[in-house]
Design a protein around this motif. Structure first.
Motif, PDB file in Angstrom:
ATOM      1  N   LEU A  73       1.362   0.744   4.721  1.00 56.96           N
ATOM      2  CA  LEU A  73       0.641  -0.501   4.497  1.00 56.96           C
ATOM      3  C   LEU A  73       1.519  -1.546   3.813  1.00 56.96           C
ATOM      4  N   GLU A  74       2.260  -1.116   2.801  1.00 58.91           N
ATOM      5  CA  GLU A  74       3.119  -2.053   2.070  1.00 58.91           C
ATOM      6  C   GLU A  74       4.274  -2.542   2.938  1.00 58.91           C
ATOM      7  N   LYS A  75       4.732  -1.702   3.840  1.00 59.77           N
ATOM      8  CA  LYS A  75       5.764  -2.130   4.781  1.00 59.77           C
ATOM      9  C   LYS A  75       5.273  -3.265   5.664  1.00 59.77           C
ATOM     10  N   GLU A  76       3.970  -3.295   5.941  1.00 63.07           N
ATOM     11  CA  GLU A  76       3.360  -4.352   6.740  1.00 63.07           C
ATOM     12  C   GLU A  76       2.891  -5.527   5.880  1.00 63.07           C
ATOM     13  N   ASN A  77       3.326  -5.544   4.615  1.00 62.57           N
ATOM     14  CA  ASN A  77       3.016  -6.629   3.667  1.00 62.57           C
ATOM     15  C   ASN A  77       1.570  -6.666   3.204  1.00 62.57           C
ATOM     16  N   PHE A  78       0.873  -5.541   3.304  1.00 64.83           N
ATOM     17  CA  PHE A  78      -0.446  -5.448   2.702  1.00 64.83           C
ATOM     18  C   PHE A  78      -0.304  -5.111   1.224  1.00 64.83           C
ATOM     19  N   LYS A  79      -1.212  -5.623   0.420  1.00 62.24           N
ATOM     20  CA  LYS A  79      -1.314  -5.214  -0.978  1.00 62.24           C
ATOM     21  C   LYS A  79      -2.257  -4.022  -1.034  1.00 62.24           C
TER      22      LYS A  79
END
Length: 239
Positions: free
Chosen positions: A29-35
């Motif tokens: 998720l963080e790799k996809e720029n989600f917090k």
């Protein structure tokens, strides 16, 4: 993935008590720029959903302090957030119950995190883009469909909160202007992101839709059941 999603600071509340599962999914998720906001129990989850600005909920069902299904209705009715259930409970009965409680998607473990990421994007996109090919403003009894606002309005002209699946079914039925849509056609339209949908899944959504469009005494049914064939919008309600 969709630049619209990447340009927003999308915040995902992940309810998962397995540290390995959390670490893996959080990294994707963080790799996809989600917090990513993490809760490992229902108690912590309830605190975070009240204090954080959340856009999407991912939740497991088997938790140390309760059943995640009990949370879904509250999330949908009070917080009005999109919800994806992630669980090892993979029976048809569990899937139907998950949909009946209001979940927008249901994915079973084990799953590849990339598959879940794709479903997250599709769900978030459907929240903002569903109904692009729907008809213009239409009255259904005293309800109003406003295509520009992507919203169905109740008799007091307040937006009726629909899940992406519910919204897609309503706009598909409207677009077909009284023609019958079979359950398989509605499954193809509304359940592209749900694994192994069934006729029962469509029946659940239709039942939920009817509850969200209550009728006054003497008003004709908005969604008609055509026994043995499927569903259609009742042309008598169109104005």
């Amino acid at each position: 993935m969709d630049s619209i999603m990447k340009n927003r600071n999308i915040s995902v509340l992940l309810l998962e008590d397995n540290p390995a599962q959390y670490a893996l999914l959080s990294a994707y998720l963080e790799k996809e720029n989600f917090k990513v906001v993490h809760a490992d129990c229902i108690k912590t989850f309830k605190k975070l959903i009240e204090t954080e600005n959340i856009d999407l909920v991912l939740l497991d069902l088997n938790l140390p302090d309760g059943d995640g299904l009990q949370l879904v209705k509250n999330i949908k009715s009070v917080h009005r957030l999109p919800v994806i259930i992630i669980t090892s409970r993979d029976t048809i009965e569990d899937r139907v119950i998950g949909l009946e409680t209001g979940a927008d998607d249901y994915i079973c473990k084990p799953y590849h995190p990339r598959e879940l990421i794709i479903r997250v994007y599709k769900l978030l996109n459907s929240e903002t883009e569903s109904g692009a090919d729907a008809p213009d403003k239409i009255m259904l009894n005293d309800y109003l469909f406003d295509e520009e606002a992507h919203c169905f309005l109740d008799k007091g002209r307040n937006c009726i909160k629909l899940t992406p699946g519910e919204y897609t079914i309503m706009t598909s039925l409207l677009k077909n202007n009284g023609r019958i849509l079979s359950r398989s056609q509605l499954i193809d339209t509304a359940f592209s992101r749900i694994e192994y949908p069934t006729d029962r899944s469509i029946d659940v959504l239709i039942s939920r839709l009817r509850k969200k469009f209550p009728l006054a005494t003497g008003e004709p049914e908005i969604i008609e059941t055509v026994k043995g064939f499927g569903y259609r919008i009742n042309r008598n309600v169109l104005k």
